[in-house]
Design a protein around this motif. Structure first.
Motif, PDB file in Angstrom:
ATOM      1  N   ALA A 249       0.837  -1.209   0.000  1.00 25.63           N
ATOM      2  CA  ALA A 249       0.000   0.000   0.000  1.00 25.63           C
ATOM      3  C   ALA A 249       0.868   1.254   0.000  1.00 25.63           C
ATOM      4  N   VAL A 250       1.933   1.223   0.791  1.00 23.06           N
ATOM      5  CA  VAL A 250       2.867   2.368   0.826  1.00 23.06           C
ATOM      6  C   VAL A 250       3.549   2.519  -0.523  1.00 23.06           C
ATOM      7  N   LEU A 251       3.922   1.403  -1.146  1.00 19.99           N
ATOM      8  CA  LEU A 251       4.568   1.432  -2.458  1.00 19.99           C
ATOM      9  C   LEU A 251       3.636   2.035  -3.505  1.00 19.99           C
ATOM     10  N   ALA A 252       2.366   1.647  -3.456  1.00 16.48           N
ATOM     11  CA  ALA A 252       1.380   2.201  -4.396  1.00 16.48           C
ATOM     12  C   ALA A 252       1.215   3.707  -4.189  1.00 16.48           C
ATOM     13  N   LYS A 253       1.240   4.147  -2.930  1.00 20.87           N
ATOM     14  CA  LYS A 253       1.128   5.579  -2.623  1.00 20.87           C
ATOM     15  C   LYS A 253       2.313   6.353  -3.193  1.00 20.87           C
ATOM     16  N   ILE A 254       3.514   5.789  -3.046  1.00 18.53           N
ATOM     17  CA  ILE A 254       4.709   6.435  -3.602  1.00 18.53           C
ATOM     18  C   ILE A 254       4.607   6.543  -5.115  1.00 18.53           C
ATOM     19  N   TYR A 255       4.100   5.483  -5.750  1.00 15.65           N
ATOM     20  CA  TYR A 255       3.961   5.495  -7.209  1.00 15.65           C
ATOM     21  C   TYR A 255       2.993   6.590  -7.658  1.00 15.65           C
ATOM     22  N   ARG A 256       1.887   6.739  -6.919  1.00 14.56           N
ATOM     23  CA  ARG A 256       0.907   7.773  -7.275  1.00 14.56           C
ATOM     24  C   ARG A 256       1.472   9.176  -7.076  1.00 14.56           C
ATOM     25  N   GLN A 257       2.373   9.322  -6.119  1.00 12.69           N
ATOM     26  CA  GLN A 257       2.938  10.637  -5.832  1.00 12.69           C
ATOM     27  C   GLN A 257       4.108  10.999  -6.742  1.00 12.69           C
ATOM     28  N   ALA A 258       4.560  10.039  -7.551  1.00  9.25           N
ATOM     29  CA  ALA A 258       5.655  10.332  -8.484  1.00  9.25           C
ATOM     30  C   ALA A 258       5.237  11.464  -9.423  1.00  9.25           C
ATOM     31  N   GLN A 259       6.153  12.396  -9.661  1.00 10.85           N
ATOM     32  CA  GLN A 259       5.792  13.624 -10.371  1.00 10.85           C
ATOM     33  C   GLN A 259       5.939  13.531 -11.878  1.00 10.85           C
ATOM     34  N   ASN A 260       6.666  12.556 -12.366  1.00 12.33           N
ATOM     35  CA  ASN A 260       6.858  12.444 -13.813  1.00 12.33           C
ATOM     36  C   ASN A 260       7.093  11.001 -14.224  1.00 12.33           C
ATOM     37  N   GLN A 261       7.170  10.780 -15.522  1.00 16.14           N
ATOM     38  CA  GLN A 261       7.326   9.434 -16.053  1.00 16.14           C
ATOM     39  C   GLN A 261       8.681   8.829 -15.702  1.00 16.14           C
ATOM     40  N   LYS A 262       9.705   9.666 -15.611  1.00  7.73           N
ATOM     41  CA  LYS A 262      11.035   9.164 -15.272  1.00  7.73           C
ATOM     42  C   LYS A 262      11.038   8.558 -13.873  1.00  7.73           C
ATOM     43  N   GLN A 263      10.404   9.227 -12.915  1.00 11.21           N
ATOM     44  CA  GLN A 263      10.338   8.710 -11.547  1.00 11.21           C
ATOM     45  C   GLN A 263       9.553   7.409 -11.492  1.00 11.21           C
ATOM     46  N   ARG A 264       8.458   7.333 -12.241  1.00  9.15           N
ATOM     47  CA  ARG A 264       7.675   6.085 -12.264  1.00  9.15           C
ATOM     48  C   ARG A 264       8.480   4.946 -12.895  1.00  9.15           C
ATOM     49  N   LYS A 265       9.259   5.275 -13.907  1.00  6.59           N
ATOM     50  CA  LYS A 265      10.088   4.262 -14.558  1.00  6.59           C
ATOM     51  C   LYS A 265      11.148   3.733 -13.600  1.00  6.59           C
ATOM     52  N   GLU A 266      11.786   4.638 -12.822  1.00  5.11           N
ATOM     53  CA  GLU A 266      12.786   4.224 -11.839  1.00  5.11           C
ATOM     54  C   GLU A 266      12.151   3.350 -10.759  1.00  5.11           C
ATOM     55  N   LEU A 267      10.949   3.724 -10.328  1.00  6.24           N
ATOM     56  CA  LEU A 267      10.252   2.948  -9.308  1.00  6.24           C
ATOM     57  C   LEU A 267       9.862   1.576  -9.849  1.00  6.24           C
ATOM     58  N   GLY A 268       9.430   1.533 -11.090  1.00 12.34           N
ATOM     59  CA  GLY A 268       9.093   0.253 -11.718  1.00 12.34           C
ATOM     60  C   GLY A 268      10.294  -0.667 -11.801  1.00 12.34           C
ATOM     61  N   LEU A 269      11.470  -0.096 -12.090  1.00 10.02           N
ATOM     62  CA  LEU A 269      12.703  -0.885 -12.138  1.00 10.02           C
ATOM     63  C   LEU A 269      12.999  -1.493 -10.773  1.00 10.02           C
ATOM     64  N   ILE A 270      12.818  -0.701  -9.711  1.00 10.96           N
ATOM     65  CA  ILE A 270      13.065  -1.198  -8.361  1.00 10.96           C
ATOM     66  C   ILE A 270      12.103  -2.328  -8.009  1.00 10.96           C
ATOM     67  N   VAL A 271      10.847  -2.217  -8.405  1.00 14.04           N
ATOM     68  CA  VAL A 271       9.851  -3.262  -8.126  1.00 14.04           C
ATOM     69  C   VAL A 271      10.252  -4.580  -8.793  1.00 14.04           C
ATOM     70  N   VAL A 272      10.669  -4.505 -10.056  1.00 15.82           N
ATOM     71  CA  VAL A 272      11.052  -5.728 -10.776  1.00 15.82           C
ATOM     72  C   VAL A 272      12.324  -6.320 -10.171  1.00 15.82           C
ATOM     73  N   LEU A 273      13.286  -5.462  -9.810  1.00 14.15           N
ATOM     74  CA  LEU A 273      14.501  -5.947  -9.163  1.00 14.15           C
ATOM     75  C   LEU A 273      14.171  -6.653  -7.849  1.00 14.15           C
ATOM     76  N   THR A 274      13.229  -6.079  -7.099  1.00  5.32           N
ATOM     77  CA  THR A 274      12.824  -6.683  -5.830  1.00  5.32           C
ATOM     78  C   THR A 274      12.210  -8.060  -6.037  1.00  5.32           C
ATOM     79  N   PHE A 275      11.420  -8.207  -7.097  1.00  6.14           N
ATOM     80  CA  PHE A 275      10.818  -9.511  -7.402  1.00  6.14           C
ATOM     81  C   PHE A 275      11.889 -10.571  -7.647  1.00  6.14           C
ATOM     82  N   PHE A 276      12.893 -10.246  -8.454  1.00  9.19           N
ATOM     83  CA  PHE A 276      13.958 -11.216  -8.722  1.00  9.19           C
ATOM     84  C   PHE A 276      14.832 -11.441  -7.485  1.00  9.19           C
ATOM     85  N   SER A 277      15.001 -10.396  -6.666  1.00  4.21           N
ATOM     86  CA  SER A 277      15.752 -10.561  -5.417  1.00  4.21           C
ATOM     87  C   SER A 277      15.032 -11.514  -4.473  1.00  4.21           C
ATOM     88  N   LEU A 278      13.706 -11.410  -4.412  1.00  4.15           N
ATOM     89  CA  LEU A 278      12.905 -12.313  -3.581  1.00  4.15           C
ATOM     90  C   LEU A 278      13.152 -13.764  -3.984  1.00  4.15           C
TER      91      LEU A 278
END
Length: 494
Positions: A249-278
């Motif tokens: 829920a906190v992650l979704a809130k951060i994504y909604r608060q991202a101010q531009n596409q670049k920030q959302r892209k960086e956050l998306g990269l972190i999410v995918v990295l976290t999945f493979f790290s898991l």
């Protein structure tokens, strides 16, 4: 006379504390699964469930510990209380042969101590430097290296003491290590006078009819009991579900608060990295559970008449990380050319590929055991070393990417979510995977014979599972490369 590059005196007390904390934690962890199965005679399923629940919750409680340090205790007091709780927990663990209640309570006390200690010791180190102090990175590198020293020595020392004396003495040595670290830290207390202490105003203020210090005391007494009940009833999964839902829920809130596409892209990269790290850590954490029992049951540990204690094999991982980390830092120089995302996926592919190679060696070892009764120790050491090397291409890469994100004020939160998913959830999944090896049959004398085929199947499945992850990462890598080439062609055409 001090030079501008010299580290503050206080750091050496933090480093000493970190060494002994790692000694305490990894010494006890190396013994735990063996203690549950060999001494307490738990079946593998029960032992794996308790072991994974313990390893999961130590990644959840630092969230609350960090909050208490920020609001009331300060990092220094939180670290000291956490260290004291871990000493008590390890001592209680030594008495757990008398009653299962002591076992659950001791693990719960250690989990609470770890929650107060783990994240706050890094924050305390950060307090020793000004924000622009160039010595900061060197200080954190020193603390990381020190921790590895503790994790290398601990399984050897605790494993030897347990083998020569008793399980209680092995756990007591872990307690003595943590106590030694705490005493050394207290001896340097004067060097921390400039760091934040207890917030006395908040501590003495009243909240809901009690002063805050009263609520802290209640929390200190009730938390170990609640966590012990979670262990006893095997309810820890529900705590993980709640923590994960909050984190997402906190992650979704951060994504909604991202101010531009670049920030959302960086956050998306972190999410995918976290999945493979898991997935990576779900495989890697077999080292303390199914792999440890495999070594105990099916690997020839004899060296010139001396049988190497199984717990000592846990040192191989830390040694490989330290040695290969030094070699890697010397050989590999990070370039500035090219796309950073492409380099990230290349490192993840290498890390997952090494994990697959490590389990491929273990699969061969298990097949050798099936054919000849026991496998060789050098083969086991090689497999564990390769798996340790693989770690250098996962967490450091993900953490570096999290610290680069350009969304202000979310680095700490994202780090906590990453640790929750790649630590707590990965350890729970690791327990589910390890339980697939708990196949056995009773012989005529009533002794259980464990199935080597179960280990062969699980190690083989992990080999192919990690290899499949490599395939997915390579696809992402290829797509990224093609996008870069297309962008360059368009730029040249214009």
């Amino acid at each position: 006379m001090k030079t501008p590059s010299s580290q503050p005196r206080a750091i050496y007390y933090v480093v000493a504390l970190q060494i002994w904390e790692y000694f305490s934690f990894y010494g006890m962890r190396a013994l735990l699964i063996l203690y549950l199965t060999n001494q307490l005679k738990y079946n593998d399923t029960h032992a794996y469930a308790l072991f994974s629940a313990y390893c999961s919750l130590v990644y959840v409680t630092p969230i609350l510990g960090g909050y208490l340090a920020d609001k009331v205790l300060g990092n220094r007091m939180a670290v000291m209380l956490g260290a004291l709780l871990m000493v008590i927990g390890h001592l209680v663990l030594g008495a757990s042969e008398m009653s299962a209640a002591f076992l659950y309570l001791s693990l719960a006390i250690i989990v609470c101590g770890y929650g107060l200690f783990k994240s706050n010791v890094s924050c305390l180190l950060g307090e020793l430097y000004e924000p622009t102090d160039p010595r900061r990175d060197g200080g954190f590198s020193l603390m990381y290296a020190a921790g590895n020293v503790g994790s290398i020595i601990a399984p050897i020392a605790c494993g030897y003491v347990q083998e020569e004396y008793s399980w209680a003495m092995g756990f007591a040595l872990a307690a003595v290590g943590m106590l030694a670290g705490l005493v050394i830290f207290l001896c340097g207390n004067r060097h921390f006078s400039h760091t934040a202490g207890v917030n006395k105003a908040v501590l003495c203020s009243k909240q809901f009819a009690l002063p805050v210090w009263g609520w802290l005391l209640v929390l200190l007494l009730v938390s170990p009991v609640v966590i012990a009940v979670l262990f006893w009833q095997e309810w820890s999964v529900y705590a993980l579900i709640v923590a994960t839902l909050i984190g997402l829920a906190v992650l979704a809130k951060i994504y909604r608060q991202a101010q531009n596409q670049k920030q959302r892209k960086e956050l998306g990269l972190i999410v995918v990295l976290t999945f493979f790290s898991l997935l990576f850590w779900a495989f890697a954490q077999q080292g303390g559970s199914s792999i440890s029992l495999y070594i105990d049951r099916f690997v020839n540990r004899d060296i010139m008449g001396y049988e190497v204690p199984t717990a000592m094999f846990q040192s191989i991982n830390g040694f490989a990380v330290m040695l290969c980390g030094v070699v890697l830092a010397w050989v590999v120089k990070e370039g500035v050319a090219g796309n950073r995302a492409v380099r990230i996926w290349g490192k993840y592919a290498l890390g997952l590929g090494l994990m697959s190679a490590g389990f491929c060696i273990l699969t061969f070892s298990a097949r050798w055991s099936a054919a000849h009764g026991q496998s060789s120790m050098p083969l086991m050491v090689l497999g564990l070393a390769v798996m340790g090397f693989a770690e250098l291409f996962i967490d450091p890469v993900a953490m570096a990417q999290i610290t680069r994100i350009e969304i202000p004020g979310v680095t700490g939160v994202l780090t906590g979510i990453y640790m929750l998913l790649s630590g707590a959830i990965a350890n729970y999944v690791a327990g589910v995977i390890a339980d697939q090896t708990s196949q056995g049959a009773f012989d005529a004398a009533g002794a259980i014979n464990y199935s080597i085929n179960a280990y062969i199947d699980v190690f083989s499945q992990i080999t192919w599972g990690a290899l499949a992850c490599v395939g997915m990462v390579l696809v992402i890598w290829l797509v990224q490369t093609m996008r870069i080439k297309k962008a360059r062609r368009l730029a040249l055409a214009s």
